[in-house]
Design an enzyme around this catalytic site. Structure first.
Site, PDB file in Angstrom:
ATOM      1  N   ASP A  90      -0.142   4.316   9.395  1.00  0.00           N
ATOM      2  CA  ASP A  90       0.501   5.119   8.349  1.00  0.00           C
ATOM      3  C   ASP A  90       1.641   5.982   8.876  1.00  0.00           C
ATOM      4  O   ASP A  90       2.564   6.282   8.132  1.00  0.00           O
ATOM      5  CB  ASP A  90      -0.551   5.985   7.645  1.00  0.00           C
ATOM      6  CG  ASP A  90      -1.225   5.211   6.518  1.00  0.00           C
ATOM      7  OD1 ASP A  90      -0.494   4.621   5.701  1.00  0.00           O
ATOM      8  OD2 ASP A  90      -2.460   5.182   6.467  1.00  0.00           O
ATOM      9  N   GLU A 120       2.500   7.519   1.957  1.00  0.00           N
ATOM     10  CA  GLU A 120       2.146   7.342   3.374  1.00  0.00           C
ATOM     11  C   GLU A 120       1.949   8.709   4.039  1.00  0.00           C
ATOM     12  O   GLU A 120       1.077   8.866   4.895  1.00  0.00           O
ATOM     13  CB  GLU A 120       3.228   6.546   4.127  1.00  0.00           C
ATOM     14  CG  GLU A 120       3.550   5.173   3.555  1.00  0.00           C
ATOM     15  CD  GLU A 120       2.386   4.193   3.537  1.00  0.00           C
ATOM     16  OE1 GLU A 120       1.246   4.567   3.865  1.00  0.00           O
ATOM     17  OE2 GLU A 120       2.629   3.023   3.173  1.00  0.00           O
ATOM     18  N   HIS A 123      -1.434   9.778   3.220  1.00  0.00           N
ATOM     19  CA  HIS A 123      -2.432   9.032   4.002  1.00  0.00           C
ATOM     20  C   HIS A 123      -2.576   9.662   5.393  1.00  0.00           C
ATOM     21  O   HIS A 123      -3.683   9.848   5.896  1.00  0.00           O
ATOM     22  CB  HIS A 123      -2.035   7.557   4.135  1.00  0.00           C
ATOM     23  CG  HIS A 123      -1.890   6.856   2.818  1.00  0.00           C
ATOM     24  ND1 HIS A 123      -1.396   5.582   2.682  1.00  0.00           N
ATOM     25  CD2 HIS A 123      -2.192   7.269   1.550  1.00  0.00           C
ATOM     26  CE1 HIS A 123      -1.395   5.236   1.404  1.00  0.00           C
ATOM     27  NE2 HIS A 123      -1.859   6.249   0.701  1.00  0.00           N
ATOM     28  N   TYR A 127      -6.101  11.678   7.213  1.00  0.00           N
ATOM     29  CA  TYR A 127      -6.832  11.423   8.468  1.00  0.00           C
ATOM     30  C   TYR A 127      -7.090  12.734   9.201  1.00  0.00           C
ATOM     31  O   TYR A 127      -8.177  12.944   9.753  1.00  0.00           O
ATOM     32  CB  TYR A 127      -6.076  10.427   9.362  1.00  0.00           C
ATOM     33  CG  TYR A 127      -5.791   9.131   8.639  1.00  0.00           C
ATOM     34  CD1 TYR A 127      -6.798   8.513   7.886  1.00  0.00           C
ATOM     35  CD2 TYR A 127      -4.539   8.531   8.660  1.00  0.00           C
ATOM     36  CE1 TYR A 127      -6.539   7.344   7.181  1.00  0.00           C
ATOM     37  CE2 TYR A 127      -4.283   7.365   7.961  1.00  0.00           C
ATOM     38  CZ  TYR A 127      -5.277   6.782   7.221  1.00  0.00           C
ATOM     39  OH  TYR A 127      -5.022   5.637   6.518  1.00  0.00           O
ATOM     40  N   GLU A 187       0.525  -3.597   5.180  1.00  0.00           N
ATOM     41  CA  GLU A 187      -0.015  -3.142   3.885  1.00  0.00           C
ATOM     42  C   GLU A 187      -1.141  -4.046   3.402  1.00  0.00           C
ATOM     43  O   GLU A 187      -2.035  -3.587   2.685  1.00  0.00           O
ATOM     44  CB  GLU A 187       1.089  -3.144   2.812  1.00  0.00           C
ATOM     45  CG  GLU A 187       2.329  -2.332   3.138  1.00  0.00           C
ATOM     46  CD  GLU A 187       2.127  -0.844   2.946  1.00  0.00           C
ATOM     47  OE1 GLU A 187       0.996  -0.410   2.700  1.00  0.00           O
ATOM     48  OE2 GLU A 187       3.133  -0.120   3.058  1.00  0.00           O
ATOM     49  N   GLU A 221      -2.207   1.023  -0.822  1.00  0.00           N
ATOM     50  CA  GLU A 221      -1.702  -0.048   0.050  1.00  0.00           C
ATOM     51  C   GLU A 221      -1.578  -1.373  -0.712  1.00  0.00           C
ATOM     52  O   GLU A 221      -0.665  -2.156  -0.455  1.00  0.00           O
ATOM     53  CB  GLU A 221      -2.581  -0.242   1.292  1.00  0.00           C
ATOM     54  CG  GLU A 221      -2.842   0.993   2.159  1.00  0.00           C
ATOM     55  CD  GLU A 221      -1.620   1.753   2.638  1.00  0.00           C
ATOM     56  OE1 GLU A 221      -0.485   1.418   2.245  1.00  0.00           O
ATOM     57  OE2 GLU A 221      -1.806   2.714   3.409  1.00  0.00           O
ATOM     58  N   HIS A 224       1.631  -1.091  -2.474  1.00  0.00           N
ATOM     59  CA  HIS A 224       2.750  -1.192  -1.525  1.00  0.00           C
ATOM     60  C   HIS A 224       2.951  -2.657  -1.128  1.00  0.00           C
ATOM     61  O   HIS A 224       4.079  -3.142  -1.074  1.00  0.00           O
ATOM     62  CB  HIS A 224       2.488  -0.360  -0.254  1.00  0.00           C
ATOM     63  CG  HIS A 224       2.308   1.100  -0.522  1.00  0.00           C
ATOM     64  ND1 HIS A 224       1.954   2.005   0.468  1.00  0.00           N
ATOM     65  CD2 HIS A 224       2.419   1.829  -1.663  1.00  0.00           C
ATOM     66  CE1 HIS A 224       1.858   3.212  -0.059  1.00  0.00           C
ATOM     67  NE2 HIS A 224       2.130   3.133  -1.350  1.00  0.00           N
TER      68      HIS A 224
END
Ligand SMILES: [Fe+2]
Ligand SMILES: [Fe+2]
Length: 347
Positions: A90, A120, A123, A127, A187, A221, A224
């Site tokens: 990402d 992104e 994303h 994490y 993706e 994703e 995308h």
């Protein structure tokens, strides 16, 4: 074939028409009227993307905070390694979306890539958010160092690193097409063994917060992947001199190599994780590769893997009903009927 470097698109050029004359290397003023764009159906793609808006800290991690300590050592290790892997995908994706946008001479593509880049960025944030919920600062950092240090992960990512950086150094149509191929792989395939690990935990009622977040990332994703494969086909159609047997061979070879590396990675990171069958996982990776090739207008290369061998996975990304209700409640999603699909039928 002569290499001609593309120039970055002008930000505003009133001498050019509003409706783009070409996606890359064309002319456009920089003014966007969504009702007068070169590929009218891309407005729907934009609307679908923007409709997926979510933020990392909407996910309630309180259950996962308690549960992490009860995972087996193998599960904990795989959890941290896979978050480490996902962050290496990402991160570059945020910037690659921007780079594609800088060279796109079509304002609709610039807008769509801006939305993808924003997602992104979320994303990436997610994490940090999940890791900060479940482990110490030192362990978080260790996980984020894997993309720089873990030899298998470095090997797996070397080919993406090379192609993504080639586009930075040599912005040509050829490198854009090749970057779109790797973006489709990313993706549509590279993420998915990682996603499967979290869904496998969720089907044992473990770490449901993390898996809820992963399913939101997964939904993004898939969209995308859809847009990038459209962009690839349109760019190739506008530049038919690149649509050669040699280029197609390069695409198929890139897919085969990527599938092999992904299987090697999944064997390394998912070995001894209860509930995951590594042969099934290899079949799932090949199934995803076939899927992306079809979306890109190419042929499947694994005829024995046209169906999803891990059907249970579908329940974990299909549970979207247009509201966020079940997301916030985080009720058990074990019993979602796989027939109740909401358009996410391609896992
Ligand atoms: Fe992403
Ligand atoms: Fe993405």
């Amino acid at each position: 074939m002569p290499k001609s470097m593309l120039e970055k698109a002008k930000t505003l050029e009133p001498a050019n028409p509003n409706k783009s004359t070409g996606i890359f290397g064309g002319k456009s003023s920089g003014i966007l009227n969504w009702n007068d764009i070169a590929y009218p159906h891309w407005y729907k793609m934009y609307k679908r993307l923007i409709g997926n808006y979510w933020q990392a800290d909407e996910v309630n991690m309180s259950g996962d905070v308690k549960q992490f300590a009860t995972l087996t050592d193998k599960e904990k290790e795989a959890y941290l390694k896979i978050i480490g892997l996902l962050s290496t995908l990402d991160g570059p994706q945020t910037r690659t979306a921007l780079l594609l946008s800088l060279y796109a001479t079509d304002a609709s593509v610039q807008s769509i890539m801006a939305v993808i880049a924003q997602q992104e960025a979320v994303h990436n944030e997610s994490y940090s958010y999940v890791l900060s919920s479940v482990v110490s600062f030192d362990e978080q950092n260790e996980s984020f160092q894997l993309g720089r240090k873990d030899p298998i992960l470095l090997k797996r990512n070397a080919i993406i690193t090379e192609q993504y950086n080639a586009f930075v150094e040599e912005p040509t149509i050829e490198n854009i097409l090749k970057t779109l191929v790797y973006t489709s792989l990313l993706e549509g395939m590279f993420f998915y063994s990682g996603f499967a690990f979290f869904y496998n935990l969720a089907r044992q009622n473990k770490m449901v917060g993390t898996s809820t977040m992963i399913s939101y990332i997964n939904r993004d994703e898939l969209e995308h992947g859809r847009f990038i494969s459209e962009l690839f086909r349109a760019t190739l159609a506008e530049n038919p001199e690149y649509n050669t047997a040699e280029f197609n061979d390069w695409v198929y070879e890139s897919f085969k190599t990527s599938v092999e590396l992904e299987i090697e990675w999944s064997n390394y990171v998912l070995a001894e994780v209860e509930g995951i069958d590594l042969n099934e996982m290899a079949g799932y990776i090949k199934y995803r590769a076939n899927k992306m090739l079809r979306m890109m207008g190419l042929s499947e290369i694994y005829p024995e893997h046209v169906d999803n061998p891990m059907k249970w996975i579908r329940a974990y990304v299909d549970n979207f009903d247009g509201t966020k209700t079940d997301f916030f409640e985080q009720k058990s999603r074990q019993y979602t009927k796989t027939s109740d699909l909401n358009g996410f039928d391609d896992l």
